[in-house]
Design a protein around this motif. Structure first.
Motif, PDB file in Angstrom:
ATOM      1  N   ALA A   1       0.820  -1.219   0.000  1.00 52.49           N
ATOM      2  CA  ALA A   1       0.000   0.000   0.000  1.00 52.49           C
ATOM      3  C   ALA A   1       0.850   1.264   0.000  1.00 52.49           C
ATOM      4  CB  ALA A   1      -0.933  -0.006   1.210  1.00 52.49           C
ATOM      5  N   GLU A   2       2.157   1.158   0.216  1.00 54.64           N
ATOM      6  CA  GLU A   2       3.024   2.325   0.297  1.00 54.64           C
ATOM      7  C   GLU A   2       3.909   2.494  -0.934  1.00 54.64           C
ATOM      8  OE1 GLU A   2       3.645   2.093   5.165  1.00 54.64           O
ATOM      9  OE2 GLU A   2       5.278   1.555   3.797  1.00 54.64           O
TER      10      GLU A   2
ATOM     11  N   GLU B   1       3.323   3.778  -3.984  1.00 59.17           N
ATOM     12  CA  GLU B   1       3.269   5.089  -4.623  1.00 59.17           C
ATOM     13  C   GLU B   1       4.046   6.120  -3.814  1.00 59.17           C
ATOM     14  OE1 GLU B   1       0.669   3.285  -3.804  1.00 59.17           O
ATOM     15  OE2 GLU B   1      -0.796   3.112  -5.436  1.00 59.17           O
TER      16      GLU B   1
ATOM     17  N   GLU C   1       6.242   8.371   5.235  1.00 56.69           N
ATOM     18  CA  GLU C   1       4.851   8.580   5.639  1.00 56.69           C
ATOM     19  C   GLU C   1       4.316   9.903   5.107  1.00 56.69           C
ATOM     20  OE1 GLU C   1       4.918   8.241   9.821  1.00 56.69           O
ATOM     21  OE2 GLU C   1       4.936   6.041   9.846  1.00 56.69           O
TER      22      GLU C   1
ATOM     23  N   VAL D   1       3.414   9.258   1.531  1.00 55.06           N
ATOM     24  CA  VAL D   1       2.196   8.456   1.436  1.00 55.06           C
ATOM     25  C   VAL D   1       0.964   9.313   1.711  1.00 55.06           C
ATOM     26  CG1 VAL D   1       0.948   6.524   2.464  1.00 55.06           C
ATOM     27  CG2 VAL D   1       3.381   6.307   2.001  1.00 55.06           C
ATOM     28  N   GLU D   2       1.060  10.229   2.667  1.00 61.66           N
ATOM     29  CA  GLU D   2      -0.070  11.120   2.954  1.00 61.66           C
ATOM     30  C   GLU D   2      -0.359  12.043   1.777  1.00 61.66           C
ATOM     31  OE1 GLU D   2       0.836  13.176   6.500  1.00 61.66           O
ATOM     32  OE2 GLU D   2       0.651  11.415   7.806  1.00 61.66           O
TER      33      GLU D   2
ATOM     34  N   THR E   1      -2.194   9.995  -0.809  1.00 62.23           N
ATOM     35  CA  THR E   1      -3.568   9.754  -0.372  1.00 62.23           C
ATOM     36  C   THR E   1      -4.430  10.997  -0.550  1.00 62.23           C
ATOM     37  OG1 THR E   1      -2.715   8.182   1.253  1.00 62.23           O
ATOM     38  CG2 THR E   1      -4.971   8.923   1.537  1.00 62.23           C
ATOM     39  N   GLN E   2      -3.875  12.153  -0.284  1.00 54.35           N
ATOM     40  CA  GLN E   2      -4.615  13.392  -0.451  1.00 54.35           C
ATOM     41  C   GLN E   2      -4.954  13.642  -1.916  1.00 54.35           C
ATOM     42  OE1 GLN E   2      -2.528  16.773   1.054  1.00 54.35           O
ATOM     43  NE2 GLN E   2      -4.132  18.257   0.501  1.00 54.35           N
TER      44      GLN E   2
ATOM     45  N   LEU F   1      -5.262  11.389  -4.275  1.00 54.02           N
ATOM     46  CA  LEU F   1      -6.253  10.401  -4.703  1.00 54.02           C
ATOM     47  C   LEU F   1      -7.639  10.763  -4.192  1.00 54.02           C
ATOM     48  CD1 LEU F   1      -4.242   7.088  -4.186  1.00 54.02           C
ATOM     49  CD2 LEU F   1      -4.790   8.202  -6.340  1.00 54.02           C
ATOM     50  N   GLY F   2      -7.711  11.325  -3.000  1.00 50.34           N
ATOM     51  CA  GLY F   2      -9.010  11.728  -2.477  1.00 50.34           C
ATOM     52  C   GLY F   2      -9.615  12.895  -3.226  1.00 50.34           C
TER      53      GLY F   2
ATOM     54  N   THR G   1      -8.283   7.929  -8.786  1.00 47.60           N
ATOM     55  CA  THR G   1      -8.794   6.823  -7.963  1.00 47.60           C
ATOM     56  C   THR G   1      -9.290   5.684  -8.832  1.00 47.60           C
ATOM     57  OG1 THR G   1      -9.423   8.438  -6.272  1.00 47.60           O
ATOM     58  CG2 THR G   1     -10.383   6.236  -6.109  1.00 47.60           C
TER      59      THR G   1
ATOM     60  N   ARG H   1      -6.375   3.866 -10.263  1.00 49.92           N
ATOM     61  CA  ARG H   1      -5.720   3.029  -9.254  1.00 49.92           C
ATOM     62  C   ARG H   1      -6.483   1.723  -9.060  1.00 49.92           C
ATOM     63  NH1 ARG H   1      -4.577   4.476  -2.859  1.00 49.92           N
ATOM     64  NH2 ARG H   1      -2.993   2.867  -2.541  1.00 49.92           N
TER      65      ARG H   1
END
Length: 823
Positions: free
Chosen positions: A221-222, A224, A421, A424-425, A428-429, A431-432, A438, A441
C-alpha cells in the motif's frame, strides 16, 4: 580492421575512437564470413558490432533487384533504433534501408519493399505477413542478424523464424547477438547456424560495472509514496518541464556548423532522466498522470500504445522535454537512451534476466548510473533468485557503508519512516481529490492481481530462504543508502518503541482495575486463573528453548546473519558449479556436481555405488542450475527447462506408437476437446499443437501452418490500384529512371501530366478583361476543364426562373392528385 573511409568518418562523427571488446572480437570474424554468436552485457556496443561489417560488406546499392541483408528485432522500438544506427553509420553510401514493423500501413510497406532495398530491418511477425502476402523471394539475402536472440524465442516468434529461415539460402551468414544466451540447444538449432563461433564477454559480470543498485523493502500500500520518496529525496528530481539546451551555438554565442562529439542536438536527455518500470500497461496509465499531478514532466510507453504516440513519447524523453518515462518491459530491451541516470523498478521483475535488461538501460558505454528497486514481501523470493543469479553478497538493514558496496552487493533495507509517511499522505490526499486517479488506481490494482497469478514462480529454495530472511530483525532496518545518523537513530527509536508497545501486557484485567486492596469474588477468581495460565506459559517457553537448543546441536543451524554470503555450503548446493573449475576444491566439486549421499545410508556405513573416477552422470558437469534457470525462457515456472527436471516427469506410451502423439500419456489424449473461453465452445486440442487455436490456417512453403489472414489480398489490390503488372524478380536489373517504386505511379514510372485546365473567370477591373473573357468563352465551347459537362448551373435565379419553377411544381401536384399540405 580495414574499414573504408565513409564508415570511419561516420564513426568519428559519432564520437567513437576505440572499439568495445565485443566489437574488437566480432567484427574481424564477421568480415571473414563466419557465423557468430555474440554475448555481452547491455550497453557494450552490440548493434554497431554487426552494423559496421554489414555496411562494409554491402558497400553500395546494387542495381540488381533483391535485398541482401536482413535484421530481425523483437520490438518496434529496437528496430527503429537499429534503423537509426544504420543510417548514421551509412552516411556517404547510397545503401537503402527500410523499416517493417507492426502498426504501420501495409500499403506504405508494399511500396517500401518494391523500392529494391538493400537492408531490411523488421520484426518477425510483420515480415512474415509481408513475405506471405507479397510472395517475396529471399534467395538474394546473404547476411541475417538476430538481434536480442533470446527475446525473439521468448516472445513466441519461433514459428515465424522457422518460416523465414526456410526461405533463406543455405549460403547465408547468420549472426546472433544478445545480452543473455540460454543454454537450451533447441533455441540455437532453430537459428540454423553453420559452425558458429561463440564470443562470450563479461560472463562473470552480468551487469555493467558502473551500475550501483539499492533495494528498498516497502509495503504494497506504500509503493506510490515510496516512488515519490525516491524521486524527491534520493534522486532529487526537479519539478516542471526542463529547459532544452541549444546545442547549435558555442560558448561565444556563434552558430556552430556541427555539434560536438556525443549525442546529436535535439537528443540530449536531462541529467535527471529516469525510467520507471511497471508490471502492466494499467500501472503505466495510473503512474504517469499521478507523477504529472505532482509536477513532474513525464512520458509513458507500453506495448498497445499507438505507434505514432510511442515515437512521440520516446522522442520527448530522448530530447529532454520530460525527465521521467514510465514504461513496461517493452522498453527493457535494446533502447539506447544517452545519459540515462536512473532506473526504478516499481514492480520487481519475476526473472533475473529481466532485471539485467532493465538496469542495462543505464551505466552504458562506461558511464555510471543507479537502479532503485521496490521490494514487497511477495517479491522477496525473486530478490533471492537474483542474488543467486548475480552471485553477490546479501546485506540486510543498517550496516556501515563501505566503498563499492552498492556495486558489488545486494543492499536491502527500508526507507526513512517519517519522510516515507509524509509522501504516502500526499499521495492519499491527491487520490481523495481526483476521482479519475482513484479509478485508474482501482484498475491497476485489479490488473496487479491478475499479474500476480500469472507471473512465473520463484525457485523453491528461494521461497524457503525468503521466510527465514523475513523473520530476521535486520530486514526492516534503514537501508545503508541513507547515511544520515540522525535519521537512523530516530528510526531505531521508533522501532524500539513499537516493539515495546506491541509487547506490552497489562498486569491487571478489567475485573481488577481500581480494586487493589479490595477483595472481591471476581478479582480472586482472576488471580487464580492468571496463576494457572502463567505457569503453563512458562513451561511451554522452557520446552521451546530446549527444542531449539537440541535442533541447533543436531543440525548445526544458525540464525540469519546481517550479511549473507553466497559462498556458503548451503548455497553451493543450490547454485551448482561455477564457470572456473580450476579454483574449486575437491570437496566443493563433490558437493556440487554429484548428489549427496542419503544420510540414513551414511549412518549405516554403506559404501556408495558410484566410482568417482570412472562414473559418468547424465547431468552435464558444467550445468549451473541457478544460472540456467535465470537465463531460461520459462524461468521459475512449472515448465521443465533442463534435462534433469524433464527426465523426472518423462513418460512414454508404447501402445500408441503409430499415432501422432507418441510418447504422451494416454490420459492426456483421452480428452480430445477443450473449452475455449473466448469462443465459448469446445475446440480440438490438436489445434493447440500447431498454434491455430481453432482459427483458419493455411500451409506455408516450409509445411508449417500459418494463419489464413496473412493472405488477405491487400497486396493484389494495391498493385491493381497503382497499375503495376508485376514486381521485378530477384536478379533482374532495376528499371531505368526509377529510383524506387512509389504508391503514386505505375511501378515508379514518371509521366507528364496531360490534364487541361479551364481559365479563371475574367475580372472586370483588369485591363485585359476582354482577352480573358474571350478565353473563357472558348473553353466553354470546347468543354475544357470544369466546362466539360456544360457551362454549369446558375445559382442566381430571376423572375422568369421563379415563375417557371412554380408552374412546374403545380403541374406535378395535379398529376399526382395530392392535396396541399396547408389544406
Amino acid at each position: 580492421m580495414g574499414l573504408n573511409t565513409h564508415i570511419l568518418k561516420a564513426i568519428a562523427k559519432k564520437g567513437f575512437t576505440i572499439p568495445t571488446p565485443i566489437q574488437r572480437k566480432t567484427i574481424p570474424m564477421i568480415l571473414d564470413g563466419q557465423d557468430v554468436v555474440g554475448m555481452a552485457r547491455t550497453g557494450s556496443g552490440k548493434t554497431a558490432a554487426f552494423v559496421i561489417p554489414l555496411i562494409e560488406k554491402l558497400k553500395s546499392h546494387s542495381a540488381k533487384v533483391g535485398a541482401r541483408a536482413m535484421i530481425l528485432s523483437p520490438t518496434r522500438e529496437l528496430a527503429l533504433q537499429t534503423l537509426k544506427v544504420v543510417k548514421e553509420l551509412g552516411k556517404g553510401t547510397d545503401l537503402r534501408a527500410i523499416l517493417l514493423v507492426g502498426g504501420d500501413s501495409l500499403e506504405d510497406q508494399f511500396g517500401s519493399m518494391a523500392s529494391n532495398p538493400d537492408i531490411i530491418i523488421a520484426t518477425p511477425g510483420r515480415f512474415q505477413h509481408l513475405k506471405v502476402e507479397m510472395g517475396l523471394e529471399l534467395s538474394s539475402v546473404s547476411y541475417v542478424v538476430f538481434d536480442e536472440a533470446d527475446r525473439l524465442f521468448e516472445m513466441g516468434f519461433a514459428s515465424q523464424l522457422m518460416e523465414i529461415m526456410h526461405s533463406l539460402p543455405s549460403s547465408r551468414q547468420t549472426l546472433l547477438f544478445s545480452a543473455t544466451l540460454p543454454k537450451s540447444l533447441v533455441e540455437f538449432a532453430r537459428a540454423g547456424l553453420q559452425d558458429p563461433k561463440l564470443v562470450r564477454l563479461d560472463a562473470e559480470s552480468k551487469i555493467a560495472p558502473g551500475l550501483e543498485s539499492a533495494f528498498f523493502t516497502v509495503q504494497r500500500a506504500e509503493k506510490e509514496g515510496a516512488l515519490l520518496h525516491v524521486l524527491q529525496n534520493v534522486i532529487k528530481m526537479p519539478l516542471g518541464t526542463p529547459s532544452p539546451k541549444d546545442d547549435t551555438k558555442d560558448s561565444k554565442g556563434k552558430n556552430r556548423k556541427r555539434g560536438a562529439a556525443g549525442p546529436p542536438s535535439g537528443e540530449t536527455p536531462s541529467p535527471y532522466s529516469t525510467v520507471v518500470f511497471a508490471a502492466t500497461k494499467h500501472h503505466v496509465e495510473y503512474l504517469a498522470p499521478l507523477l504529472k499531478a505532482f509536477g513532474y514532466a513525464t512520458s509513458y510507453v507500453y506495448g498497445s500504445l499507438d505507434q505514432t504516440a510511442r515515437k512521440l513519447q520516446v522522442q520527448d524523453f530522448r530530447s529532454g522535454v520530460t525527465n521521467i518515462m514510465v514504461v513496461t518491459d517493452v522498453a527493457a530491451r535494446g533502447l539506447d537512451i544517452p545519459i540515462l541516470a536512473n532506473v526504478i523498478n516499481y514492480d520487481f521483475p519475476s526473472q533475473p534476466k529481466t532485471f539485467v535488461h532493465r538496469v542495462g538501460r543505464t551505466a552504458r558505454a562506461g558511464k555510471t548510473g543507479w537502479s532503485y528497486s521496490l521490494v514487497t514481501v511477495q517479491d522477496m523470493p525473486y530478490l533471492l533468485d537474483l542474488q543467486l543469479f548475480l552471485s553477490r553478497k546479501l546485506i540486510l538493514g543498517r550496516v556501515a557503508k563501505e566503498h563499492g558496496m552498492f556495486k558489488d552487493c545486494i543492499v536491502v533495507g527500508g526507507m526513512v519512516r517519517d519522510k516515507l509517511e509524509s509522501c504516502v499522505e500526499e499521495v492519499t490526499q491527491y487520490l481523495g481529490e481526483d476521482e479519475d486517479l482513484t479509478a485508474l488506481r482501482e484498475v491497476a490494482n485489479r490488473s496487479e492481481k491478475q499479474y500476480m497469478r500469472t507471473r512465473n514462480g520463484a525457485a523453491a529454495e528461494s521461497v524457503k530462504r525468503a521466510k527465514q530472511v523475513l523473520q530476521s530483525e535486520n530486514v526492516n532496518g534503514v537501508n545503508a543508502l541513507f547515511d544520515d545518523e540522525g535519521d537512523s537513530n530516530e528510526e531505531q527509536q521508533r522501532i524500539d518503541m513499537l516493539a515495546r508497545v506491541s509487547g506490552f501486557r497489562p498486569q491487571e484485567t478489567v475485573f481488577e482495575i481500581g480494586k487493589r486492596g479490595n477483595t472481591s469474588d471476581a478479582a480472586t477468581v482472576m488471580r487464580k486463573h492468571r496463576a494457572k495460565v502463567e505457569s503453563r506459559q512458562a513451561n511451554a517457553a522452557a520446552q521451546r528453548r530446549d527444542a531449539e537448543r537440541v535442533a541447533k546441536e543436531d543440525d548445526g543451524t544458525r540464525d540469519i546473519p546481517t550479511t549473507m554470503d553466497v559462498d556458503s555450503e548451503e548455497e553451493l548446493v543450490l547454485t551448482g558449479p561455477t564457470e572456473d573449475m580450476d579454483e574449486a576444491s575437491e570437496g566443493e566439486l563433490e558437493l556440487t556436481f554429484t548428489r549427496p549421499d542419503d544420510p540414513k545410508k551414511a549412518r549405516k556405513g554403506g559404501s556408495a555405488w558410484q566410482d568417482s573416477e570412472h562414473f559418468m552422470a547424465y547431468t552435464p558437469s558444467t550445468l549451473n542450475l541457478a544460472e540456467d534457470r535465470g537465463y531460461g525462457v520459462h524461468s521459475g515456472s512449472n515448465n521443465h527447462n533442463n534435462f534433469v527436471e524433464a527426465a523426472q516427469g518423462a513418460t512414454m506410451d508404447i501402445q500408441n506408437d503409430e499415432t501422432k502423439s507418441f510418447g504422451e500419456p494416454s490420459k492426456q489424449r483421452a480428452v480430445g476437446m477443450r473449452w475455449d473461453k473466448k469462443g465459448r465452445k469446445f475446440v480440438s486440442r490438436a489445434n493447440d499443437e500447431d498454434g491455430s487455436k481453432g482459427a483458419r490456417m493455411i500451409v506455408s512453403e516450409s509445411g508449417q501452418k500459418i494463419p489464413a489472414s496473412l493472405r488477405s489480398g491487400r497486396f493484389d489490390a494495391w498493385r491493381k490500384a497503382n497499375k503495376i503488372e508485376r514486381l521485378p524478380r530477384v536478379g533482374e536489373l532495376e528499371r531505368k529512371g526509377a529510383n524506387h517504386f512509389t504508391a503514386h505511379g505505375a511501378g515508379g514510372k514518371r509521366f507528364r501530366h496531360k490534364k487541361e485546365l479551364a481559365p479563371k473567370e475574367a475580372d472586370k477591373f483588369r485591363d485585359d478583361y476582354h482577352v480573358r473573357k474571350k478565353r473563357v468563352d472558348e473553353a466553354k465551347e470546347k468543354r475544357v476543364g470544369r466546362f466539360a459537362e456544360g457551362a454549369g448551373k446558375q445559382e442566381l435565379r430571376g423572375v422568369d426562373d421563379v415563375r417557371k419553377a412554380r408552374k412546374l411544381t403545380a403541374k406535378r401536384k395535379e398529376k399526382n392528385a395530392r392535396p396541399s399540405r396547408r389544406a
